[in-house]
Every structure is written in C-alpha cells, then in structure tokens.
Motif scaffolding. Structure first.
Motif, PDB file in Angstrom:
ATOM      1  N   VAL A 161       6.097  -6.250  -3.211  1.00 25.20           N
ATOM      2  CA  VAL A 161       6.635  -6.541  -1.882  1.00 25.20           C
ATOM      3  C   VAL A 161       8.010  -5.920  -1.788  1.00 25.20           C
ATOM      4  O   VAL A 161       8.787  -5.944  -2.753  1.00 25.20           O
ATOM      5  N   ALA A 162       8.328  -5.363  -0.640  1.00 24.96           N
ATOM      6  CA  ALA A 162       9.631  -4.726  -0.455  1.00 24.96           C
ATOM      7  C   ALA A 162      10.752  -5.693  -0.818  1.00 24.96           C
ATOM      8  O   ALA A 162      10.767  -6.841  -0.384  1.00 24.96           O
ATOM      9  N   GLY A 163      11.676  -5.228  -1.645  1.00 23.38           N
ATOM     10  CA  GLY A 163      12.799  -6.056  -2.051  1.00 23.38           C
ATOM     11  C   GLY A 163      12.547  -6.873  -3.300  1.00 23.38           C
ATOM     12  O   GLY A 163      13.469  -7.491  -3.840  1.00 23.38           O
ATOM     13  N   SER A 164      11.308  -6.899  -3.793  1.00 27.42           N
ATOM     14  CA  SER A 164      10.979  -7.665  -4.999  1.00 27.42           C
ATOM     15  C   SER A 164      11.017  -6.757  -6.221  1.00 27.42           C
ATOM     16  O   SER A 164      10.647  -5.585  -6.159  1.00 27.42           O
ATOM     17  N   THR A 165      11.437  -7.318  -7.337  1.00 29.97           N
ATOM     18  CA  THR A 165      11.466  -6.572  -8.596  1.00 29.97           C
ATOM     19  C   THR A 165      10.369  -7.030  -9.554  1.00 29.97           C
ATOM     20  O   THR A 165      10.329  -6.592 -10.704  1.00 29.97           O
ATOM     21  N   SER A 166       9.469  -7.906  -9.086  1.00 27.78           N
ATOM     22  CA  SER A 166       8.485  -8.511  -9.981  1.00 27.78           C
ATOM     23  C   SER A 166       7.569  -7.481 -10.624  1.00 27.78           C
ATOM     24  O   SER A 166       7.335  -7.514 -11.842  1.00 27.78           O
ATOM     25  N   ALA A 167       7.009  -6.575  -9.826  1.00 26.52           N
ATOM     26  CA  ALA A 167       6.102  -5.578 -10.392  1.00 26.52           C
ATOM     27  C   ALA A 167       6.827  -4.673 -11.378  1.00 26.52           C
ATOM     28  O   ALA A 167       6.286  -4.317 -12.435  1.00 26.52           O
TER      29      ALA A 167
END
Length: 290
Positions: A161-167
């Motif tokens: 998701v845009a703005g997420s660093t999870s991946a």
C-alpha cells in the motif's frame, strides 16, 4: 482538552450564578446559567471527547454503513473515556489516517488518538504516548490452504500500500526475491488474496487478524506466523500533556486488571484464532526507545 475546558466553563457559570443570587435576584438565575452552558459540552455535568480512530480496519476500528463503530481500539477508547467520566454517546469519533495522526494532535483536532498507533522514536519527538496497550508483530495473511515458508515467500507476490514499508520489510528480512503489487488500501488487498490475484498481504498481525475474523472470510485465511517486527500500540496525545498521559495510563491498567482488555481482544480477534501477546507493561516506553 475538552474535558478540562468544559469543567472550567461550568465553574465560571456557577460563580456567575452565585454572584447573581448575592445581588438579591428572586428568579431561577442559577438554572438559566446551567442551560446557557450546555452548548459548550457541559450540559449539566457531561463532558465530550473527540477521539481519533481508524474507520476502515476490521477488528481495529471500523465504521459500518449505519455510522456505528467497532473494533479493539474502539473498545479501548470507549473504556478510557468511561474512566474519564465521558459516556459513549458523548464521544465524537474522528477518522485518523496514518499519515495525519501527528498533525491532528498538534492542531487540536482530537483530544487523543487510538488507531493502531505504533510508538517509535520519530513519533515521540512530535507527540506523547500513553501505553503501550498492545503488542503486535508484522506478519503475512495468506489463504488457509497456502504452504508458507521463507523459500515459498520468495515466489510470492505481496500486496503493498502506498506509504507502507511492510512489503519492503519482508524483502529485507526474509524474502528478497518476493514481488510486490501496489493497492490503494489494505481492504482492497484482502479480496485480491482471496481470489488468488496476489499471494499475501503483509502488515501488523492484529490488523490481519481483524480481516480474517470477518464473517464473509471465515475459514478462508490464516496468519503465516512470522514475527517480523515488534509494534507497540500507544494512545497518542498532544506533546506536553503529561497529566492526560497519566490519566489514560491509569485507565489502561484498570482495563487490563479487570479483564476487559482480554475480553476486547477475544471478541475482536478471536474468530481468526489469533495468538496474541499478553498485555505489555503500561507506562514503559523504554521498549521502543533506541
């Protein structure tokens, strides 16, 4: 904070009514003063709170089509408000997108925020935190029949998701060859995993458990069981509001001690068979400091 402002106003109105009585007024001037103060949130003793929550995270904070709110964070916030003397009907729920939380606290748009708000040193420079009240870990949500291993994840396509660093965290820590596909929101990732368009969704395990616990997805998903990070959720408050932090911490500890915390966890995450952590030590922020 609106509770203190309302109380101060009530005190001022009370003092004015006493002055009017001392001047020899025979009418019900005290009652008239109470009525005039109702629009400021006092209304005969009741206070109001504006609390930031998520509106789109099942199990955490969700607004349904009828304008009703549910989720673990909603239960936590409602309990805190009750301990502060604020009834559920006197809470104004305000959507708190992740990117806007610090700004909302700094500008006074809300009194405090309970919105899967992970405490970290960068945020602690901008706002203060009560808690922590929950420990989550980054994990992966996959279909219930999926075989999951570090090698298998290297062959997967992960929702990002845009703005997420999870991946990116997954790629950095266990699966450098995993592919990613960006979606606007996590809510749009879930049906994509269900349909096989992508292989996994990754974010906090509490959020993933909330999605898996939805009735329409019962038995279709599982959590992979990778604890890729420690995410300590806190209640965000404006910087410098130490009295409010102490008040919220007292409420959180009572919620844990009287069993309401565990009941809230079970009711919101239980259907996903979520193996949650014990409640963290309230008031101990050293666990997130660098």
């Amino acid at each position: 904070m609106r509770i203190r402002k309302a109380s101060a106003l009530a005190a001022a109105v009370f003092a004015l009514s006493l002055a009017a009585t001392a001047c020899g007024s025979d009418d019900e001037s005290g009652d008239g003063g109470s009525e005039s103060s109702g629009g400021s949130g006092d209304g005969g003793g009741g206070e109001e709170l504006r609390i930031g929550i998520k509106f789109d995270q099942p199990g955490i904070g969700l607004e349904n089509s009828e304008g009703e709110y549910s989720g673990f964070d909603v239960d936590v916030a409602t309990y805190i408000a009750g301990e502060m003397g604020v009834a559920p009907e006197d809470i104004e729920w305000v959507e708190a997108p992740s990117a806007d939380r610090e700004t909302m606290l700094q500008s006074g748009d809300v009194d405090f925020i309970v919105a899967s708000y992970s405490i970290n040193p960068e945020r602690m420079e901008l706002v203060d935190f009560a808690g922590p009240y929950f420990l989550a870990h980054q994990d992966l949500l996959v279909r219930s029949d999926a075989e999951v291993s570090e090698d298998a994840i290297n062959e997967m396509t992960l929702c990002t998701v845009a703005g997420s660093t999870s991946a990116q965290n997954v790629q950095d820590s266990i699966a450098p060859d995993a592919a990613t596909q960006e979606f606007p929101t996590y809510s749009e990732c879930v049906p994509a995993v269900q349909q096989g368009t992508i292989d996994a969704l990754t974010t906090d395990d509490s959020i993933l458990a909330g999605y898996a616990a939805q009735d329409e997805y019962e038995g279709q998903f599982k959590l992979a069981g990778f604890d890729l990070s420690d995410e300590y959720y806190g209640v965000g408050v404006p910087k410098g509001e130490t009295e409010l932090v102490d008040e919220i911490n007292t409420a959180l500890q009572k919620m844990i001690d009287d069993g309401s915390w565990e009941q809230a966890v079970e009711s919101n995450f239980g259907p996903a068979n979520y193996d949650y952590e014990d409640a963290p030590k309230v008031g101990d922020l050293s666990v997130v400091e660098e």
